[in-house]
Design an enzyme around this catalytic site. Structure first.
Site, short mmCIF file in Angstrom:
data_model
loop_
_atom_site.label_atom_id
_atom_site.label_comp_id
_atom_site.label_asym_id
_atom_site.label_seq_id
_atom_site.Cartn_x
_atom_site.Cartn_y
_atom_site.Cartn_z
CG HIS A 160 -48.25 -36.08 -10.28
ND1 HIS A 160 -47.44 -36.63 -11.25
CD2 HIS A 160 -49.21 -37.02 -10.04
CE1 HIS A 160 -47.87 -37.83 -11.58
NE2 HIS A 160 -48.96 -38.09 -10.86
CD GLU A 214 -43.51 -32.24 -10.23
OE1 GLU A 214 -42.45 -32.80 -10.55
OE2 GLU A 214 -44.50 -32.86 -9.78
CB CYS A 237 -44.47 -37.33 -14.71
SG CYS A 237 -46.02 -36.43 -14.42
CB CYS A 269 -45.50 -32.54 -13.60
SG CYS A 269 -46.47 -33.43 -12.36
#
Length: 294
Positions: A191, A193, A221, A224
């Site tokens: 992801h 991040e 999320c 993350c």
């Protein structure tokens, strides 16, 4: 006595040395919290002292996780280490704190007070450096967020992955950028991040990113968010909300709900096994002399 110059936590098992330090600093108008052992010192950390003075070689000085508590939750707090050994580099590696100073034992009162005064003077000077005006700071933060949003669009157009971007900032400069690379790298953890954290940590040559802020184009999320906590990042700024992500097919609500459930109520079956064998490795970790603390 006038206004306190600052709060100092003194961890020293030797009564004579501790009382000497306390007397010196009290006369110099510092507020002192005394601890004879690590258990007491851990409790006193909740007062958020400006400075810690600690015997780092006494047997009781670093037991019960005091140093680990410092490393994990108070790494920005400066530490004056009272030390007898000449091998300060080895001690520095073991303590692993960014703001570390040494004072030799037996303690020289004049040198100790000078070291403390120098620290507080330097900190006051740093605090006096003009911070950006509120409007300037807001504009700067908008620029960082716009960079994260630009990355989300650009990398989506390049088919790297979903429409997510992130940047990590320290001292007003971007030290790491990331974008969603899940589909392009077949990595479900890639992801924006997480990628930004990996890049910032690599650039910093440190897995701890204290003093950094993260700007991400969408609310993180659960994965993350956990990664951000593990990296010890100071602040999170985000643009789109999780509800916005849900509307385009990225639903994090399921994960948030799952984590809140007891283990036996989650949709993914979980089984515990061979705990006693695995615990041996944990015990070996506790005995390991050259480990890098988290």
């Amino acid at each position: 006595m006038g206004e306190s110059k600052g709060q100092v936590l003194v961890l020293e098992p030797n009564d004579i040395t501790r009382k000497l330090i306390t007397s010196i600093l009290t006369k110099a108008s510092y507020t002192i919290a005394e601890a004879q052992n690590s258990d007491d010192a851990v409790g006193l950390l909740a007062r958020k002292p400006n400075l810690v003075i600690m015997d780092v070689e006494g047997e009781s000085a670093d037991n019960f996780g005091f140093l680990k508590k410092m490393q994990r939750d108070h790494s920005k707090t400066p530490l004056i280490a009272l030390i007898e050994t000449a091998d300060k580099e080895a001690v520095q590696q073991r303590i692993n704190l960014p703001r570390l100073m040494f004072v030799d034992k037996p303690v020289n009162p004049v040198l100790l007070l000078q070291t403390v005064e120098n620290f507080f003077t330097a900190d006051a000077a740093n605090a006096a450096v003009a911070a950006p005006a509120s409007s300037d700071l807001d504009e700067q933060r908008k620029q960082f967020m716009r960079r994260a949003i630009t990355l989300s669009q650009q990398k989506m157009d390049e088919n790297c992955g979903g429409p997510f971007g992130a940047v990590i900032v320290r001292g007003g400069k971007i030290i790491g950028e990331g974008w969603n690379c899940v589909t392009s790298t077949n990595d479900p953890t890639a992801h924006a991040e997480v990628v930004a954290i990996r890049n910032a940590a690599a650039a910093s040559k440190n897995f701890i990113l204290e003093g950094c802020d993260i700007y991400t184009s969408c609310e993180p999320c659960p994965m993350c968010l956990a990664a951000i906590y593990w990296a010890r990042i100071d602040k999170i700024f985000y643009a789109n909300m999780r509800e916005d992500a849900e509307r385009i097919g990225f639903d994090d609500a399921f994960l948030y709900n799952e984590i809140a459930l007891p283990e036996n109520k989650r949709s993914l079956p979980v089984y515990r096994m061979l705990r006693e064998e695995a615990k041996i490795v944990f015990e070996n970790w506790m005995k390991k002399q050259d480990k890098t603390e988290y």
